[in-house]
Design a protein around this motif. Structure first.
Motif, short mmCIF file in Angstrom:
data_model
loop_
_atom_site.label_atom_id
_atom_site.label_comp_id
_atom_site.label_asym_id
_atom_site.label_seq_id
_atom_site.Cartn_x
_atom_site.Cartn_y
_atom_site.Cartn_z
N ALA A 294 29.81 -37.59 -20.55
CA ALA A 294 30.98 -37.42 -21.42
C ALA A 294 32.23 -37.23 -20.59
N ILE A 295 32.10 -36.48 -19.49
CA ILE A 295 33.27 -36.25 -18.64
C ILE A 295 33.76 -37.58 -18.07
N SER A 296 32.82 -38.39 -17.59
CA SER A 296 33.27 -39.64 -16.98
C SER A 296 33.77 -40.61 -18.05
N ASP A 297 33.14 -40.57 -19.25
CA ASP A 297 33.65 -41.41 -20.35
C ASP A 297 35.07 -41.00 -20.72
N GLU A 298 35.27 -39.68 -20.73
CA GLU A 298 36.58 -39.17 -21.10
C GLU A 298 37.62 -39.64 -20.08
N ARG A 299 37.21 -39.61 -18.81
CA ARG A 299 38.12 -40.05 -17.76
C ARG A 299 38.49 -41.52 -17.96
N ASN A 300 37.47 -42.32 -18.29
CA ASN A 300 37.73 -43.74 -18.54
C ASN A 300 38.65 -43.92 -19.73
N ARG A 301 38.39 -43.09 -20.77
CA ARG A 301 39.17 -43.21 -21.99
C ARG A 301 40.64 -42.88 -21.70
N GLN A 302 40.81 -41.80 -20.94
CA GLN A 302 42.17 -41.40 -20.58
C GLN A 302 42.88 -42.53 -19.86
N HIS A 303 42.12 -43.17 -18.98
CA HIS A 303 42.70 -44.26 -18.20
C HIS A 303 43.11 -45.41 -19.12
N GLN A 304 42.20 -45.75 -20.05
CA GLN A 304 42.49 -46.82 -21.01
C GLN A 304 43.71 -46.48 -21.84
N LEU A 305 43.75 -45.19 -22.24
CA LEU A 305 44.85 -44.72 -23.07
C LEU A 305 46.18 -44.89 -22.32
N SER B 46 27.17 -35.42 -9.44
CA SER B 46 26.69 -34.35 -10.33
C SER B 46 25.40 -34.78 -11.04
N GLU B 47 25.26 -36.08 -11.31
CA GLU B 47 24.02 -36.53 -11.95
C GLU B 47 22.85 -36.37 -11.00
N LEU B 48 23.12 -36.64 -9.73
CA LEU B 48 22.09 -36.50 -8.71
C LEU B 48 21.63 -35.04 -8.65
N LEU B 49 22.59 -34.13 -8.73
CA LEU B 49 22.25 -32.71 -8.69
C LEU B 49 21.49 -32.30 -9.94
N ALA B 50 21.85 -32.91 -11.08
CA ALA B 50 21.22 -32.52 -12.35
C ALA B 50 19.73 -32.80 -12.35
N VAL B 51 19.30 -33.89 -11.68
CA VAL B 51 17.88 -34.25 -11.74
C VAL B 51 17.08 -33.66 -10.58
N ARG B 52 17.74 -32.86 -9.73
CA ARG B 52 17.03 -32.39 -8.54
C ARG B 52 15.82 -31.53 -8.88
N GLY B 53 15.89 -30.80 -10.02
CA GLY B 53 14.79 -29.92 -10.40
C GLY B 53 13.47 -30.65 -10.53
N VAL B 54 13.51 -31.89 -10.98
CA VAL B 54 12.26 -32.65 -11.11
C VAL B 54 12.10 -33.64 -9.95
N ALA B 55 13.20 -34.21 -9.48
CA ALA B 55 13.08 -35.26 -8.46
C ALA B 55 12.61 -34.71 -7.11
N VAL B 56 13.15 -33.57 -6.70
CA VAL B 56 12.80 -33.08 -5.36
C VAL B 56 11.34 -32.63 -5.27
N PRO B 57 10.92 -31.68 -6.12
CA PRO B 57 9.50 -31.29 -6.00
C PRO B 57 8.58 -32.45 -6.31
N GLY B 58 8.97 -33.28 -7.29
CA GLY B 58 8.13 -34.40 -7.69
C GLY B 58 7.89 -35.36 -6.55
N ALA B 59 8.98 -35.79 -5.92
CA ALA B 59 8.84 -36.80 -4.86
C ALA B 59 8.05 -36.24 -3.68
N ILE B 60 8.36 -34.99 -3.33
CA ILE B 60 7.67 -34.43 -2.15
C ILE B 60 6.18 -34.29 -2.43
N ALA B 61 5.86 -33.69 -3.59
CA ALA B 61 4.43 -33.51 -3.91
C ALA B 61 3.73 -34.86 -3.98
#
Ligand code: CMP
Length: 582
Positions: A429-440, A79-94
């Motif tokens: 936050a989602i992945s932190d929450e997942r880790n927290r749940q696991h720790q819990l 999901s992080e990869l998808l989040a940065v696509r707006g700048v990474a894809v046009p940026g890298a290609i150009a």
């Protein structure tokens, strides 16, 4: 007896030289990688003294790239990869297109053909993964929004290079190759459109597998191995998955090793065990990425600095100023702030592994003159060495910008940057929450069953994987006297009664039962019935045996309890003995 020692010699001398020169570089307040490069130059064929096996060093370096990209993938979610696509894809290609055009222009000045220009331009337009990651790591930027954008940008560059590596041989003839090599002939027979279509199809197939199949299979596999409790097998499996996917991706899908490994990491990052995988692979990652710098140094022929100083300077200027300026402008044009533009620009102001591969291919296809390869290598070495300075300059530039145009600096691109930072923050936050749940969950396990406090964290984690949950309603018989022992029960909630001849014994959350038959290998000694709504965690017989044999202290504790219970039962059955004993 004849001993083939070149691999051992290469690894041993590389590590020794790298350690010595890395240390010296550090004492001189230079980044250690400059020391590694110098070590590589000294070990290479262009300087007197020890000459290591360049081909072997190159392959070992590739291992470093694979492990490193795998490590990045582990800390990067899809999901992080998808989040940065707006700048990474046009940026890298150009950026690739513009930097390649600059390269074509430069080579035209030197009187080279369009093919040579294309190879030179492409080589100068891709940055090195290893250098970028080390630089971000050193500045603690890997997890920042700017760092995420830079890594995403690099992934797009890598993907574009996969296409370039496939297309170059196919295009070699049109581009005026002098001596078409074997690679060229193999692909030249196919129409260009077909080559492109097949490549895209393969990359697409790989992406589909990585996105849909990977997250199901890989965490499952890891869990399976973690349940064996063998740390050695776990580390081995992590490496097997990383290297296996990287190799398979290259062999089957024609994707680069690095990209394959990156996706192996991304897929693994979905698992709760990913932090263990990261910790396990880190030492190898560090060792092998050093070999990457050594192998770059070994390829370098310092005489090019004397033979073609102007050409080297021009290539270096293109890498450091041309590319950065292009990247900076693109980021601003995409309405992102100056700070991001500077970080991305500095991150990309170097070239590395892909450039060597492209240059090598260009020479073998007869597109690029040999000096071209040397110039690219010199550009790589110098730009890698100077990269920390470029970052430093970017920091100064940022401060100056801030001072001169504070309003513009603060407001321009703030909206998009804010939105991106928020999106990345939510994902984190989602992945932190997942880790927290696991720790819990782990904490709850120990709180409920203090017995497990005596085994280490790995073993506790393993228990969580081994336990099978089961619930029961009041009146349900959990264990029948005389049955064979199939598992041991831990009461997480509710209560049970052990029905002994005289009066029942009540067991509550935190207690366990069903251990006696497992320890003795005999039959169940009593009926056990739920007297409330219960939740149990069951350790089945096989897992019980393996786990207890690995944790003797726990086995002793459980055995002691079983012995006490057995004694108590004997006493209850023969109360006379009590008075006798008393
Ligand atoms: P097992 O014989 O496998 O199955 C019945 C279980 O009842 C037995 O293991 C013990 O865990 C449990 N049990 C037997 N006697 C007692 C006792 N006196 N107090 C508590 N639990 C007992």
């Amino acid at each position: 007896m004849h001993h083939e020692v070149s691999l051992i010699a290469t690894v041993a001398v590389s590590f020794v030289f790298a350690a010595v020169f890395g240390y010296l570089a550090d004492r001189l307040r230079l980044p250690p990688l400059v020391g590694y490069l110098v070590a590589g130059i000294l070990m290479g064929p262009f300087t007197p003294g020890f000459i290591a096996d360049g081909a072997l060093a190159g392959q070992l370096a590739e291992m470093g790239v694979i492990l490193l990209m795998f490590g990045v993938g582990l800390h990067f979610s899809a999901s992080e990869l998808l989040a940065v696509r707006g700048v990474a894809v046009p940026g890298a290609i150009a950026q690739i297109v513009l930097a390649t055009l600059l390269g074509v222009g430069l080579s035209a000045l030197w009187g080279w053909g369009i093919g040579a220009g294309l190879v030179l331009g492409l080589s100068l337009s891709v940055a090195s993964t290893v250098v970028l990651l080390k630089a971000l790591e050193e500045r603690n930027l890997v997890n920042s929004a700017n760092g995420r954008v830079a890594v995403g940008w690099l992934i797009v560059e890598d993907l574009a290079m996969v296409l370039a590596l496939v297309l170059l041989p196919a295009l070699a003839e049109i581009l005026g190759a002098h001596a078409t090599g074997t690679a060229g002939q193999a692909a030249a027979g196919m129409p260009l459109a077909l080559t492109i279509a097949i490549t895209l199809l393969k990359v697409g197939a790989f992406a589909v597998m990585a996105i849909f199949l990977g997250p199901k299979v890989v965490p499952w596999l890891l869990t399976l191995v973690a349940r064996t409790g063998s740390t050695e097998l776990f580390t081995l499996s992590v490496l097997a998955i990383a290297l296996g996917i990287a190799f398979g991706a290259t062999e089957i899908f024609g994707v680069s090793f690095a990209l394959g490994a990156f996706f192996a990491g991304v897929v693994m990052s979905e698992s709760n065990l990913s932090h263990r995988a990261a910790a396990d692979s880190l030492p190898l990652q560090n060792a092998f990425s050093v070999l990457f710098f050594i192998s770059v140094g070994m390829l370098f022929d310092p005489s090019i600095l004397v033979r073609e100083p102007m050409a080297v300077m021009a290539a270096l200027a293109l890498i450091i100023f041309g590319k950065s300026l292009i990247a900076f402008c693109i980021v601003l044009l995409l309405r992102f702030p100056v700070g991001m533009g500077l970080t991305v620009a500095a991150s990309l102001a170097q070239i590395g592994e892909f450039s060597f591969i492209l240059a090598g291919l260009g020479v073998s296809l007869g597109l690029l003159p040999r000096e071209g390869q040397d110039i690219i290598l010199a550009g790589a070495i110098l730009s890698i060495t100077i990269n920390p300075l470029v970052f430093f300059a970017a920091e100064i530039g940022e401060k100056a910008f801030h001072r001169k145009w504070p309003a513009f600096f603060a407001s321009y691109g703030a909206k998009r940057q804010g939105a991106l930072a928020r999106e990345l923050g939510d994902i984190r936050a989602i992945s932190d929450e997942r880790n927290r749940q696991h720790q819990l969950k782990m904490q709850q396990l120990i709180d409920t069953f203090p017995l497990f406090a005596q085994v280490d964290e790995h073993a506790q984690e393993e228990l969580l994987l081994l336990f099978k949950p089961k619930s029961a309603s009041p009146g349900e018989r959990i264990i029948r006297i005389g049955d064979r022992g199939d598992g041991m029960y831990f009461i997480a909630s509710g209560a049970v009664e052990v029905q002994l001849d005289d009066e029942p014994v009540r067991l509550e959350p935190g207690a366990f039962f069903g251990e006696m038959a497992l320890l003795s290998g005999g039959r169940r000694t009593a009926d056990v019935v739920a007297i409330d709504f219960c939740d149990f965690l069951i350790l089945d017989r096989r897992d019980f045996n393996v786990f207890m044999s690995r944790h003797p202290a726990l086995r002793t504790a459980v055995s002691n309890m079983a012995r006490e219970r057995a004694e108590m039962n004997t006493l209850r059955r023969n109360p006379d003995q009590t008075s006798g004993a008393a």
